[in-house]
Design a protein around this motif. Structure first.
Motif, mmCIF file in Angstrom:
data_model
loop_
_atom_site.group_PDB
_atom_site.id
_atom_site.type_symbol
_atom_site.label_atom_id
_atom_site.label_comp_id
_atom_site.label_asym_id
_atom_site.label_seq_id
_atom_site.Cartn_x
_atom_site.Cartn_y
_atom_site.Cartn_z
ATOM 1 N N VAL A 49 45.851 35.179 39.516
ATOM 2 C CA VAL A 49 45.976 34.834 37.813
ATOM 3 C C VAL A 49 47.540 36.206 37.924
ATOM 4 C CG1 VAL A 49 46.331 35.462 35.355
ATOM 5 C CG2 VAL A 49 44.400 34.457 37.441
ATOM 6 N N PRO A 50 48.867 35.332 37.803
ATOM 7 C CA PRO A 50 49.607 36.136 37.782
ATOM 8 C C PRO A 50 50.131 37.026 36.284
ATOM 9 C CG PRO A 50 50.884 34.020 38.403
ATOM 10 C CD PRO A 50 48.948 33.899 38.103
ATOM 11 N N ILE A 51 50.220 38.757 36.408
ATOM 12 C CA ILE A 51 50.063 39.877 35.087
ATOM 13 C C ILE A 51 51.094 40.495 35.734
ATOM 14 C CG2 ILE A 51 49.073 40.293 33.669
ATOM 15 C CD1 ILE A 51 46.725 38.651 34.378
ATOM 16 N N GLY A 52 51.603 40.528 34.336
ATOM 17 C CA GLY A 52 53.052 41.899 34.896
ATOM 18 C C GLY A 52 52.519 43.234 35.043
ATOM 19 N N SER A 53 52.764 44.094 33.951
ATOM 20 C CA SER A 53 52.594 45.484 34.291
ATOM 21 C C SER A 53 50.896 45.929 35.065
ATOM 22 C CB SER A 53 52.664 46.345 33.592
ATOM 23 O OG SER A 53 51.521 45.872 31.833
ATOM 24 N N ALA A 54 50.587 47.009 35.988
ATOM 25 C CA ALA A 54 49.941 46.691 35.874
ATOM 26 C C ALA A 54 48.817 47.454 35.032
ATOM 27 C CB ALA A 54 49.777 47.942 37.435
ATOM 28 N N GLY A 55 49.003 48.088 34.621
ATOM 29 C CA GLY A 55 47.884 48.306 32.955
ATOM 30 C C GLY A 55 47.905 46.954 32.685
ATOM 31 N N ALA A 56 48.630 46.148 31.639
ATOM 32 C CA ALA A 56 48.103 44.734 31.980
ATOM 33 C C ALA A 56 47.344 43.852 33.227
ATOM 34 C CB ALA A 56 49.033 43.986 31.545
ATOM 35 N N LYS A 57 47.197 43.974 34.052
ATOM 36 C CA LYS A 57 46.018 43.864 35.057
ATOM 37 C C LYS A 57 44.820 44.935 34.572
ATOM 38 C CE LYS A 57 50.010 42.900 38.255
ATOM 39 N NZ LYS A 57 51.000 43.415 38.100
ATOM 40 N N ILE A 58 44.742 45.223 34.883
ATOM 41 C CA ILE A 58 43.420 46.054 34.977
ATOM 42 C C ILE A 58 43.063 46.428 33.894
ATOM 43 C CG2 ILE A 58 42.260 48.456 35.262
ATOM 44 C CD1 ILE A 58 44.687 49.502 36.642
ATOM 45 N N ALA A 59 43.716 45.870 32.569
ATOM 46 C CA ALA A 59 42.965 45.741 30.976
ATOM 47 C C ALA A 59 42.366 44.099 31.422
ATOM 48 C CB ALA A 59 44.584 45.579 29.710
ATOM 49 N N ALA A 60 43.380 43.349 31.501
ATOM 50 C CA ALA A 60 42.747 42.229 31.732
ATOM 51 C C ALA A 60 41.224 42.183 31.760
ATOM 52 C CB ALA A 60 43.656 40.737 32.494
ATOM 53 N N VAL A 61 40.902 42.774 34.127
ATOM 54 C CA VAL A 61 39.659 42.746 33.979
ATOM 55 C C VAL A 61 38.527 43.489 33.158
ATOM 56 C CG1 VAL A 61 37.961 43.920 35.654
ATOM 57 C CG2 VAL A 61 40.318 43.324 36.414
ATOM 58 N N LEU A 62 39.009 44.416 32.381
ATOM 59 C CA LEU A 62 38.030 45.090 30.484
ATOM 60 C C LEU A 62 38.008 44.189 30.124
ATOM 61 C CD1 LEU A 62 39.192 48.613 30.781
ATOM 62 C CD2 LEU A 62 37.717 47.428 32.476
ATOM 63 N N THR A 63 38.590 43.588 30.023
ATOM 64 C CA THR A 63 38.975 42.239 28.153
ATOM 65 C C THR A 63 38.616 40.816 29.171
ATOM 66 O OG1 THR A 63 41.757 41.767 28.183
ATOM 67 C CG2 THR A 63 40.316 43.587 27.222
ATOM 68 N N GLY A 64 37.975 40.778 29.601
ATOM 69 C CA GLY A 64 36.963 39.577 30.552
ATOM 70 C C GLY A 64 38.256 37.779 30.723
#
Length: 257
Positions: A169-184
């Protein structure tokens, strides 16, 4: 701004910096992407530095937007408390109209460990913090999803996903990527192209507080406030998925000539 503790401070600073970036984005528009990026980096950095000097004057700071001399200040390496900040993580996404996958990172390192952190996702109207970490999904979705760079996903992650039956799943910033893990939104973030401490310190602090797995891709610990702030690789995932990913990465590395 009422400050109760370091966790709260991290969240408040990241949130306010993000609000300022949204205002700047709306005022400048998107016609000149380079100017918008530069203005965002500068405005958020100045706000965070001024706030930390005022509210935590005895602490050291490591910021992406600091000068090389400031980053290499030997006093940082002997300090007991160091704020590690990325004033604007994902400048490319920040400068593109309609994109929400950019962030502001504020973390605190104390005596060898990350102890507080916040990731503001201003265009998503949320901030994830160690003060109130998100509740992780209970189950690993099948097929599981791995967040990767929009522009330079590591080839070995493609191979890893193919081997284990995952999706990228392509996502922009590293913070957004890790946040995506935490939010499902995804189940893992795997990166081996190298990044800096400020790219991951805050989101890793929140991930660990939430109970997620966070390590190097060989399973060794992530370390921060080093003389050289370069981190070669990172794995953040739901805890039940981590053993599968680590085993898959080891197998791939064994097969690499």
């Amino acid at each position: 701004m009422t400050i109760r503790d370091d966790d709260t401070l991290a969240g408040e600073l990241a949130t306010e910096a993000g609000e300022r970036l949204l205002e700047l984005r709306a005022r400048l528009g998107f016609e000149d992407g380079r100017a918008l990026k530069d203005a965002g980096d500068r405005a958020s950095h100045e706000f965070l530095m001024d706030a930390l000097r005022r509210l935590r004057p005895d602490d050291a700071v490591l910021s992406e937007e600091a000068t090389r001399e400031e980053r290499m200040d030997p006093r940082r390496l002997s300090a007991e408390r160091v704020w590690i900040v990325d004033p604007l993580d994902g400048t490319r996404e920040f400068s593109e109209q309609g994109r929400a996958d950019w962030a502001v990172h504020v973390a605190l390192w104390q005596r060898g460990a990350l102890t507080a952190g916040a990731v503001a996702l201003p265009a998503q109207s949320r901030t994830l913090t160690t003060a109130s970490p998100p509740e992780l999904p209970e189950k690993v979705r099948e097929p599981f999803r791995i967040a990767v760079s929009r522009t330079r996903p590591p080839e070995f992650v493609r191979e890893l996903a193919a081997r284990l039956g995952g999706e990228l799943v392509p996502i922009g910033s590293a913070g957004a990527k890790i946040a995506a893990v935490l939010t499902g939104e995804v189940e893992a973030y795997v990166h081996a192209g190298g990044q800096y401490e400020w790219d991951s310190a805050a989101p890793v602090a929140v991930a660990v507080a939430a109970g997620a797995h966070a390590s190097r891709i060989d399973g060794s610990p992530l370390t921060y406030n080093q003389g050289d702030p370069w981190l070669p690789d990172i794995l953040v995932s739901l805890p039940d998925l981590a053993p599968t990913l680590l085993a898959g990465i080891r197998d791939l590395h064994r097969q690499t000539p």
